[in-house]
Write a protein that holds these residues in place. Structure first.
Motif, short mmCIF file in Angstrom:
data_model
loop_
_atom_site.label_atom_id
_atom_site.label_comp_id
_atom_site.label_asym_id
_atom_site.label_seq_id
_atom_site.Cartn_x
_atom_site.Cartn_y
_atom_site.Cartn_z
N LEU A 169 0.87 -1.17 0.00
CA LEU A 169 0.00 0.00 0.00
C LEU A 169 0.90 1.22 0.00
CD1 LEU A 169 -2.68 -1.06 2.67
CD2 LEU A 169 -2.66 -1.50 0.20
N TYR A 170 0.61 2.19 -0.86
CA TYR A 170 1.47 3.36 -1.04
C TYR A 170 2.85 2.92 -1.50
CZ TYR A 170 2.89 8.25 -0.07
OH TYR A 170 3.33 9.54 -0.17
N GLY A 171 2.86 2.02 -2.49
CA GLY A 171 4.10 1.49 -3.01
C GLY A 171 4.68 2.37 -4.11
N PRO A 172 5.63 1.84 -4.89
CA PRO A 172 6.29 2.61 -5.94
C PRO A 172 5.30 3.20 -6.94
CG PRO A 172 7.45 0.54 -5.57
CD PRO A 172 6.18 0.47 -4.79
N ASN A 173 5.56 4.43 -7.35
CA ASN A 173 4.77 5.13 -8.37
C ASN A 173 3.28 5.22 -8.03
OD1 ASN A 173 7.05 3.72 -10.58
ND2 ASN A 173 6.76 5.94 -10.46
N THR A 174 2.99 5.46 -6.76
CA THR A 174 1.60 5.70 -6.36
C THR A 174 1.44 7.01 -5.59
OG1 THR A 174 1.78 4.41 -4.30
CG2 THR A 174 1.07 3.24 -6.28
N ASN A 175 2.52 7.72 -5.37
CA ASN A 175 2.41 9.01 -4.69
C ASN A 175 1.76 10.03 -5.62
OD1 ASN A 175 3.17 10.83 -2.40
ND2 ASN A 175 4.31 11.85 -4.02
N LEU A 176 1.14 11.05 -5.04
CA LEU A 176 0.46 12.08 -5.82
C LEU A 176 1.04 13.46 -5.54
CD1 LEU A 176 -3.25 10.98 -5.25
CD2 LEU A 176 -1.88 10.60 -7.31
N GLY A 177 0.99 14.31 -6.54
CA GLY A 177 1.38 15.69 -6.34
C GLY A 177 0.20 16.63 -6.37
N ASP A 205 18.14 8.07 -8.86
CA ASP A 205 19.13 7.92 -9.94
C ASP A 205 18.53 8.21 -11.31
OD1 ASP A 205 21.08 7.27 -8.10
OD2 ASP A 205 20.79 5.11 -8.30
N GLY A 206 17.79 9.29 -11.40
CA GLY A 206 17.23 9.71 -12.67
C GLY A 206 15.92 9.05 -13.04
N LYS A 207 15.43 8.13 -12.23
CA LYS A 207 14.19 7.40 -12.50
C LYS A 207 13.13 7.87 -11.52
CE LYS A 207 12.45 2.61 -12.49
NZ LYS A 207 12.85 1.20 -12.27
N VAL A 208 11.98 8.31 -12.03
CA VAL A 208 10.89 8.73 -11.15
C VAL A 208 10.24 7.48 -10.57
CG1 VAL A 208 8.73 10.00 -10.96
CG2 VAL A 208 10.49 10.79 -12.54
N THR A 209 10.47 7.24 -9.28
CA THR A 209 10.03 5.99 -8.65
C THR A 209 8.84 6.17 -7.71
OG1 THR A 209 11.63 6.33 -6.88
CG2 THR A 209 12.33 4.98 -8.76
N ASN A 210 8.50 7.39 -7.39
CA ASN A 210 7.48 7.60 -6.37
C ASN A 210 6.11 7.98 -6.91
OD1 ASN A 210 10.15 7.95 -4.95
ND2 ASN A 210 8.79 8.01 -3.20
N ASN A 211 6.06 8.73 -8.00
CA ASN A 211 4.79 9.35 -8.39
C ASN A 211 4.01 8.62 -9.46
OD1 ASN A 211 5.54 11.27 -6.57
ND2 ASN A 211 5.29 13.00 -7.93
N TRP A 212 2.70 8.74 -9.36
CA TRP A 212 1.76 8.22 -10.35
C TRP A 212 1.59 9.27 -11.44
CZ3 TRP A 212 -0.70 4.43 -12.55
CH2 TRP A 212 -1.93 4.62 -13.19
N PRO A 213 1.67 8.88 -12.73
CA PRO A 213 1.65 9.87 -13.80
C PRO A 213 0.26 10.35 -14.21
CG PRO A 213 1.96 7.70 -14.72
CD PRO A 213 1.96 7.53 -13.23
#
Length: 550
Positions: free
Chosen positions: A448-456, A520-528
């Motif tokens: 839950l709230y794993g990689p690429n699921t954060n929101l801005g 390291d240059g890879k967006v790992t946290n956010n949902w697009p």
């Protein structure tokens, strides 16, 4: 007049200002609404769900081919409590929620710094199935949010499942038994069919890597581990960092310290909150007419989806220009010193880092006893901090507002999956999981709230509810079909993450490397995408995406 006041009360902070006399913004909003509706084939169904109290898991287990699984939930913040509530609502009673602290709440128990609050309005930063008419203001502080979580856990019968002061040190997949062996920090072990990680991304403080910090003779602590025994009155205080936590506690401590030095690495794009307390009459009206609470929730969600989300995309637009101007107007209205104004204007695109909201941060920086230092820190010394220009800034207290270790996810918990592979080693080039929920090689493990699921632009609680729905869909199918374990197919995960990175390459987050969103240059946290897209993609777990073990 009454209608006008009611509308003002229901609109989120800043929305009316953004809509006012600018006709082009109306057209911009209409265009985004059309785009929003066009993303899913259910039309306005997802929008309408925000006007209702969702009960997506309100059913009891019927005929099962397997006994109900034994579930371990690691973490008791919004994710862990939501998972526990929905397990109980569905009739799954054999589960435990492991909490390393002495009480539930996750980050909302751990963070107690002055002014600690959520940067999403409370009407949206709450469970859809547990509306709350007692929020004291639009944006609630930490004690109120913690009380809400405790109330939900109590009202939904989750507290008996909570194991306090029990830190999970490792989980290991036992292939022969098709179970996870969970080991606690005290050495106790227990087997579980399913493990749900709800540790979140904001649980482990990140300390600044500055030479000489061990030589500092004063008192030092991280904002996430606030030292309430250390009286700041009359102190000379240095704050290292100026992001989400700092903009909340700096206005609280600035009036009481002798002098405050803010060491700023980069400026923030910031909008006014226009916060205010709710009157007792408003609360009474909301209790009597729950639909108004749902309308308020919807209006805040629309504000993020239609106005903030488009700013996350790279490129110029009238909408982004307006948001930029809002920040500049806020600075010009509160800061008289032209040099300080320059320091507070970001040098990166709006949306590349989290957009912040405050009603008093710039006002605090304008005080005579506050300095903003933008020169980089060279080292610390016994007396304080030395910056690159050779100046020594003497302080007797250092507060680290340097955020959290967001890219490590489950660290320091050791996770060993199929074939002895260790999750942190698999993720050494950047964490990834299908839908941010499942990772190939780690059966029956859900995030839950794993990689690429954060929101801005919106509330993470909405994403968590979608993830819990997906996990519940998977569990129901496993129990009804007699399935012992499911493992995400590697090719499905690979294709999904290729899609994520292709889409994220066109976002504003990819334009800066110095961000907690990037590894390291890879967006790992956010949902697009928008929350509606994620909701649709997680509505049902498709077992065809998994290797199924009977």
């Amino acid at each position: 007049m009454i209608a006008t006041r009611m509308t003002t009360a229901l609109m989120p902070a800043g929305l009316i200002n953004l809509f006012s006399p600018r006709t082009w913004l109306v057209w911009c909003t209409v265009a985004n609404l059309i785009d929003l509706v066009g993303q899913f084939d259910q039309g306005l169904r997802d929008v309408l769900c925000l006007l209702s109290v969702e009960q997506p898991y309100d059913r009891r287990i019927g005929f099962l081919k397997r006994s109900a699984p034994k579930v371990a939930i690691v973490g008791s913040g919004f994710g862990g409590i939501c998972m526990g509530i929905q397990l109980r609502e569905a009739g799954y009673e054999d589960f435990s929620i492991f909490e390393k602290g002495d009480g539930l709440g996750g980050t909302w128990r751990a963070n107690t710094y002055p002014g600690c609050e959520c940067d999403i309005p409370s009407a949206l930063y709450s469970y859809s199935f547990a509306p709350y008419a007692e929020w004291p203001s639009k944006w609630s502080h930490q004690p109120v949010i913690l009380h809400y979580l405790e109330k939900c856990a109590r009202d939904f019968g989750v507290l008996p499942h909570l194991r306090r002061s029990t830190e999970v040190s490792s989980i290991e997949w036992i292939e022969g038994d098709r179970k996870w062996k969970l080991t606690t920090a005290s050495g106790l072990t227990e087997n579980f069919d399913i493990v749900v990680s709800a540790t979140g991304q904001l649980s482990r403080p990140r300390f600044p890597s500055i030479e000489g910090l061990d030589e500092f003779c004063g008192t030092a602590f991280h904002s996430a581990r606030w030292n309430h025994d250390h009286d700041l009155r009359g102190r000379r205080v240095g704050v290292i960092g100026n992001a989400a936590s700092a903009i909340q506690f700096i206005p609280e401590i600035a009036p009481i310290v002798e002098h405050l030095t803010v060491f700023q690495r980069s400026a923030n794009w910031m909008l006014r909150k226009n916060d205010r307390d709710y009157s007792e009459l408003e609360k009474k009206v909301l209790r009597a007419f729950p639909a108004l609470s749902k309308l308020r929730r919807l209006s805040i969600w629309l504000f993020g989806e239609l106005l903030i989300y488009p700013a996350m995309r790279s490129g110029e637009s009238k909408l982004r220009e307006r948001l930029v101007n809002n920040t500049l107007e806020y600075i010009n209205d509160t800061i008289a010193d032209p040099e300080l104004r320059k320091k507070l204007i970001p040098d990166y695109p709006l949306g590349a880092k989290r957009i912040l909201f405050s009603d008093n941060y710039y006002e605090a920086l304008a005080r005579d006893n506050v300095d903003v230092v933008t020169e980089s820190i060279e080292r610390a010394c016994a007396e304080g901090v030395v910056t690159a220009d050779g100046r020594t800034h003497e302080v007797d207290t250092l507060i680290y507002a340097s955020g959290f270790q967001t890219n490590d996810f489950l660290t320091p918990m050791r996770v060993v999956g199929l074939g002895g592979q260790v999750l942190n080693e698999v993720w050494r080039d950047g964490p990834e999981a299908c839908l941010g929920i499942t990772a190939s090689g780690f059966p029956n493990l859900f995030f839950l709230y794993g990689p690429n699921t954060n929101l801005g632009h919106s509330s993470i609680v909405m994403m968590i509810e979608s993830q819990v729905r997906y996990v519940m869909s998977c569990l129901d199918q496993m129990t009804s079909q007699g399935i012992a374990a499911v493992n995400m197919r590697e090719e499905v995960q690979r294709e999904y993450n290729r899609e994520m990175q292709d889409r994220l390459a066109g976002s504003s987050w990819a334009t800066v490397g110095d961000s907690w969103y990037v590894h390291d240059g890879k967006v790992t946290n956010n949902w697009p995408g928008r929350t509606t897209e994620y909701r649709k993609r997680t509505k049902h777990c498709d077992l065809a995406d998994f290797e199924v073990i009977q």
